[in-house]
Design an enzyme around this catalytic site. Structure first.
Site, mmCIF file in Angstrom:
data_model
loop_
_atom_site.group_PDB
_atom_site.id
_atom_site.type_symbol
_atom_site.label_atom_id
_atom_site.label_comp_id
_atom_site.label_asym_id
_atom_site.label_seq_id
_atom_site.Cartn_x
_atom_site.Cartn_y
_atom_site.Cartn_z
ATOM 1 N N LYS A 88 35.900 8.985 54.372
ATOM 2 C CA LYS A 88 35.139 8.101 55.255
ATOM 3 C C LYS A 88 34.437 8.904 56.348
ATOM 4 O O LYS A 88 34.998 9.863 56.889
ATOM 5 C CB LYS A 88 36.093 7.074 55.870
ATOM 6 C CG LYS A 88 35.434 6.002 56.730
ATOM 7 C CD LYS A 88 36.485 5.023 57.228
ATOM 8 C CE LYS A 88 35.901 3.951 58.130
ATOM 9 N NZ LYS A 88 36.939 3.004 58.610
ATOM 10 N N SER A 163 36.213 -1.678 57.924
ATOM 11 C CA SER A 163 35.074 -0.782 58.056
ATOM 12 C C SER A 163 34.979 0.287 56.973
ATOM 13 O O SER A 163 33.980 0.970 56.859
ATOM 14 C CB SER A 163 35.120 -0.100 59.421
ATOM 15 O OG SER A 163 36.324 0.646 59.566
ATOM 16 N N SER A 187 40.954 -2.325 58.206
ATOM 17 C CA SER A 187 39.740 -1.690 57.707
ATOM 18 C C SER A 187 39.896 -0.935 56.398
ATOM 19 O O SER A 187 38.909 -0.549 55.789
ATOM 20 C CB SER A 187 39.166 -0.735 58.766
ATOM 21 O OG SER A 187 38.613 -1.470 59.824
#
Length: 459
Positions: A88, A163, A187
């Site tokens: 990420k 996210s 997330s």
């Protein structure tokens, strides 16, 4: 490509870490070939999914060649040796920019790997790409990034969740077998559920946070997304520094406490039924109400808001125009959390942790839906859930955020589909009870393969 069309199935669809490792060690495939398959598919699918912030062909090729050389010499670094992984884009990878989905960060390259990435590399994993994140990881929808929204591989007009939406979409599309995410209120688990993959948030503090761009440090953890709970177990062992030794495990009776969604949390009945049905293989399921949900939501929003604004206060004052308007609005609202409310929330968190330990006594895990609805359409901010009008953000976070408050290890696994869109089952364990959590998830996953299993994973 139509809005509900799917990208072609990637090279890692249906191929787990153990199978890939056997292929590597037998010489049927090389790490270089695996890395190039991931890179080529990431580039081909980039426009359709929006899952990748960047790909690192040169770095991946170098790491893959090193893995091939080591394996050929008989050096075995474990089950991730030679396996492509994505990271990420709020986690530092040496030599690559960390943009965190924001125009604020200019793209200066990180000088060193984050601690979690160092652990991946020490295990021989090959970092191939960085995945798109909701701006500064501050949102559960995955459609607010400077590079645009991440799309759900099951329906391109739907949210990936956030996210860590890029990581979830990349795994769900079979582009990589494993990806890192971060989880401050769900997330990792929210996009795992919406995209039909497994997502694991370790117990708070189990994975070092050095080199991760923070959102709310006392709630946030580095987690992992993969196609199966077993692959999550393997990667989590590397991240926590406690590798799974594998081998046969003695079957035992499992006992789960099913938490019914409280009246104040709107939920789609079909989603709740699918998640509950996925517990069919569990030996004993006891049902209970969950009156503490509203208090934990208030505690979560106070802690996250105050800590997130602390991270971004100077940016809001100096360069507010560079924020996505929705993210800026949330930060400006967070600035209004009074000091007394934050201090009280920390006391509430301590009490919730004690109550959680008591609630879990005698059970392998608590269970509930990961999210109470299927993936909303991209850009949608209000939806009808179970006949009640509600905000998308609060709905997505409603069943995941309490476990960041208490710091529990939590695993989301697929629980079939509703109207063609994935549903997730959330399993909440006790700190130190990760083995029981993964064993339980394996029991649930084996139920998919039974002739009359309760639910089947999304295709």
């Amino acid at each position: 490509m139509g809005q509900r069309d799917r990208p072609r199935r990637g090279p890692f669809t249906g191929r787990g870490v153990h199978e890939l490792g056997e292929d590597l060690r037998s010489g049927r495939v090389s790490a270089v070939e695996l890395a190039r398959s991931a890179l080529d598919t990431a580039l081909e699918s980039g426009t359709a999914l929006g899952a990748f912030a960047l790909v690192d062909r040169a770095g991946a090729d170098t790491a893959a060649r090193r893995a091939d050389s080591e394996i050929a010499r008989g050096l075995d670094r474990g089950p991730l040796h030679g396996i492509p992984v994505a990271v990420k884009d709020n986690i530092d990878v040496a030599g690559l920019p960390t943009r965190a989905g924001s125009a604020h960060l200019s793209g200066d390259s990180a000088e060193r790997d984050a601690a979690c990435v160092r652990r991946l590399r020490a295990a021989g994993a090959v970092v191939v790409a960085k995945t798109t994140t909701h701006e500064f990881a501050y949102g559960p929808t995955g459609d607010r990034s400077v590079s645009g929204p991440v799309r759900n591989p099951h329906a391109l007009d739907r949210m990936s969740g956030g996210s860590s939406g890029g990581s979830a979409a990349a795994v769900a599309a079979g582009i990589v077998p494993v990806a890192l995410g971060t989880d401050t209120g769900g997330s990792v688990r929210i996009p795992a559920a919406l995209c039909g993959v497994s997502g694991f948030k370790p117990a708070h503090g189990a994975v070092p946070a050095a080199g991760v761009f923070p959102l709310a440090e006392s709630l946030e953890d580095v987690g992992v997304l993969a196609a199966s709970a077993e692959d999550c177990r393997v990667a989590a062992g590397v991240l926590t520094g406690a590798p799974d030794v594998g081998g046969p495990r003695t079957p035992r009776r499992t006992r789960v406490l099913w938490l019914r969604p409280p009246p104040g949390v709107p939920a789609e009945p079909e989603v709740v039924r699918a998640a509950r049905a996925a517990l069919g293989p569990v030996d004993e399921v006891v049902e209970a109400d969950w009156p503490e949900a509203a208090m934990l939501w208030d505690t979560f929003t106070a802690i996250q808001g105050a800590q997130a604004y602390d991270v971004h206060a100077e940016r809001v004052e100096r360069d507010a125009h560079l924020f996505d308007p929705e993210v800026l609005e949330r930060l400006e609202s967070a600035a209004g959390v009074p000091g007394w409310r934050y201090v009280r929330a920390l006391r509430e968190r301590d009490r919730a942790r004690r109550e959680m330990a008591e609630l879990l006594r005698g059970y392998d895990a608590l269970a509930l839906p990961t999210v109470p609805l299927t993936a909303p359409r991209i850009g949608r901010r209000r939806v009808s859930v179970g006949g009640a009008e509600t905000e998308v953000r609060s709905a997505l976070l409603s069943l995941t955020s309490p476990w960041n408050v208490v710091g529990s290890p939590v695993l989301s696994v697929p629980a079939g589909t509703v109207s063609g869109l994935p549903v997730g089952l959330q399993l909440v364990g006790a700190k130190g009870g990760e083995d029981a959590l993964f064993e339980l998830a394996g029991q649930v996953e084996r139920g998919w393969r039974a002739p009359h299993g309760p639910a089947r994973p999304p295709s």
